[in-house]
Write a protein that holds these residues in place. Sequence first.
Motif, PDB file in Angstrom:
ATOM      1  N   UNK A  52       8.333   3.632  -6.079  1.00 13.55           N
ATOM      2  CA  UNK A  52       6.529   3.425  -6.138  1.00 13.55           C
ATOM      3  C   UNK A  52       6.355   2.330  -4.620  1.00 13.55           C
ATOM      4  N   UNK A  53       7.271   1.323  -5.158  1.00 22.49           N
ATOM      5  CA  UNK A  53       7.706  -0.041  -4.162  1.00 22.49           C
ATOM      6  C   UNK A  53       8.000   0.279  -3.330  1.00 22.49           C
ATOM      7  N   UNK A  54       8.994   1.336  -3.474  1.00 25.99           N
ATOM      8  CA  UNK A  54       9.226   1.859  -1.206  1.00 25.99           C
ATOM      9  C   UNK A  54       8.887   3.079  -1.055  1.00 25.99           C
ATOM     10  N   UNK A  90      17.577   4.033 -21.438  1.00 23.31           N
ATOM     11  CA  UNK A  90      17.142   5.790 -20.501  1.00 23.31           C
ATOM     12  C   UNK A  90      15.860   5.733 -19.936  1.00 23.31           C
ATOM     13  N   UNK A  91      14.710   5.187 -21.194  1.00 24.14           N
ATOM     14  CA  UNK A  91      14.035   4.936 -21.015  1.00 24.14           C
ATOM     15  C   UNK A  91      13.651   3.755 -20.021  1.00 24.14           C
ATOM     16  N   UNK A  92      13.834   3.420 -20.068  1.00 24.90           N
ATOM     17  CA  UNK A  92      13.385   1.505 -19.022  1.00 24.90           C
ATOM     18  C   UNK A  92      14.566   1.803 -18.159  1.00 24.90           C
ATOM     19  N   UNK A  93      14.968   2.351 -17.988  1.00 30.84           N
ATOM     20  CA  UNK A  93      15.744   2.923 -16.780  1.00 30.84           C
ATOM     21  C   UNK A  93      15.016   3.741 -15.819  1.00 30.84           C
ATOM     22  N   UNK A  94      14.325   4.860 -16.328  1.00 32.86           N
ATOM     23  CA  UNK A  94      13.249   6.272 -15.627  1.00 32.86           C
ATOM     24  C   UNK A  94      12.233   5.285 -15.359  1.00 32.86           C
ATOM     25  N   UNK A  95      11.915   4.331 -15.826  1.00 35.18           N
ATOM     26  CA  UNK A  95      10.507   3.382 -15.623  1.00 35.18           C
ATOM     27  C   UNK A  95      11.527   2.628 -14.599  1.00 35.18           C
ATOM     28  N   UNK A 145       9.485  11.718  -3.483  1.00 38.39           N
ATOM     29  CA  UNK A 145      10.130  13.309  -3.799  1.00 38.39           C
ATOM     30  C   UNK A 145      10.159  12.398  -5.219  1.00 38.39           C
ATOM     31  N   UNK A 146      11.586  10.465  -4.989  1.00 43.84           N
ATOM     32  CA  UNK A 146      12.119   9.904  -5.936  1.00 43.84           C
ATOM     33  C   UNK A 146      10.743   9.943  -7.746  1.00 43.84           C
ATOM     34  N   UNK A 147       9.958  10.030  -7.339  1.00 47.34           N
ATOM     35  CA  UNK A 147       8.657  10.211  -8.202  1.00 47.34           C
ATOM     36  C   UNK A 147       8.822  11.079  -9.161  1.00 47.34           C
ATOM     37  N   UNK A 148       8.504  11.787  -7.976  1.00 45.35           N
ATOM     38  CA  UNK A 148       8.409  12.953  -8.434  1.00 45.35           C
ATOM     39  C   UNK A 148       9.626  13.817  -9.132  1.00 45.35           C
ATOM     40  N   UNK A 149      10.743  13.406  -9.256  1.00 45.65           N
ATOM     41  CA  UNK A 149      12.241  13.229  -9.819  1.00 45.65           C
ATOM     42  C   UNK A 149      11.718  13.081 -11.239  1.00 45.65           C
ATOM     43  N   UNK A 150      11.692  11.958 -10.939  1.00 46.72           N
ATOM     44  CA  UNK A 150      11.535  10.816 -12.555  1.00 46.72           C
ATOM     45  C   UNK A 150      10.724  11.646 -14.060  1.00 46.72           C
ATOM     46  N   UNK A 210       3.251  14.709 -17.011  1.00 50.35           N
ATOM     47  CA  UNK A 210       2.520  15.218 -15.835  1.00 50.35           C
ATOM     48  C   UNK A 210       2.019  14.210 -14.994  1.00 50.35           C
ATOM     49  N   UNK A 211       1.324  12.632 -15.233  1.00 52.12           N
ATOM     50  CA  UNK A 211       0.958  12.110 -14.128  1.00 52.12           C
ATOM     51  C   UNK A 211       1.887  11.683 -13.605  1.00 52.12           C
ATOM     52  N   UNK A 212       3.081  11.355 -13.713  1.00 53.09           N
ATOM     53  CA  UNK A 212       3.996  10.855 -12.869  1.00 53.09           C
ATOM     54  C   UNK A 212       3.967  12.197 -11.651  1.00 53.09           C
ATOM     55  N   UNK A 213       4.389  13.415 -12.376  1.00 49.23           N
ATOM     56  CA  UNK A 213       4.080  14.082 -10.604  1.00 49.23           C
ATOM     57  C   UNK A 213       3.298  14.269  -9.893  1.00 49.23           C
ATOM     58  N   UNK A 214       1.882  14.596 -10.744  1.00 51.66           N
ATOM     59  CA  UNK A 214       0.510  14.219  -9.756  1.00 51.66           C
ATOM     60  C   UNK A 214       0.180  13.547  -8.919  1.00 51.66           C
ATOM     61  N   UNK A 215       1.047  12.112  -9.404  1.00 52.94           N
ATOM     62  CA  UNK A 215      -0.077  10.523  -8.831  1.00 52.94           C
ATOM     63  C   UNK A 215       0.010  10.419  -7.138  1.00 52.94           C
TER      64      UNK A 215
END
Length: 123
Positions: free
Chosen positions: A70-72, A58-63, A76-81, A109-114
């Motif tokens: 990131x690549x696209x 599940x963590x791998x899927x989230x990654x 919003x999707x990155x913040x959702x993760x 937290x980093x994913x939310x704000x990067x």
Amino acid sequence: MAATLAWSLFALGIAHIVFGFVRFKEPLLGALADGFIGQFAAHESRRTAFWFLMAGPQLMLAGQVALHAVSHGQPALLRLVGAYLLVCAGIGVAAFPKSPLPLALLLALLLLFVPLPSQPQMR
């Protein structure tokens, strides 16, 4: 930076699986020796091993989802993760304060704000 965080989440999943097999070697071998099917419900150590190992993919899927975001260029999707990870890690920290879960909380937290690069990266 965002790609590094996404890969870190993926790597956390791999580490979860590797650590799970090392840490829960005996319960897993016992379940295999007993036929595997239906052998996880009756033993607490086997249940713990099962659910610990199930968290890895599940963590791998989230990654992977974070890498896609990131690549696209989909912030919003990155913040959702990041939001999902924040909730899960927050509950985990509350339930198990003396665990590695604060690292997942930091990653969330980093994913939310990067910030994402202004141009999508093509791969």
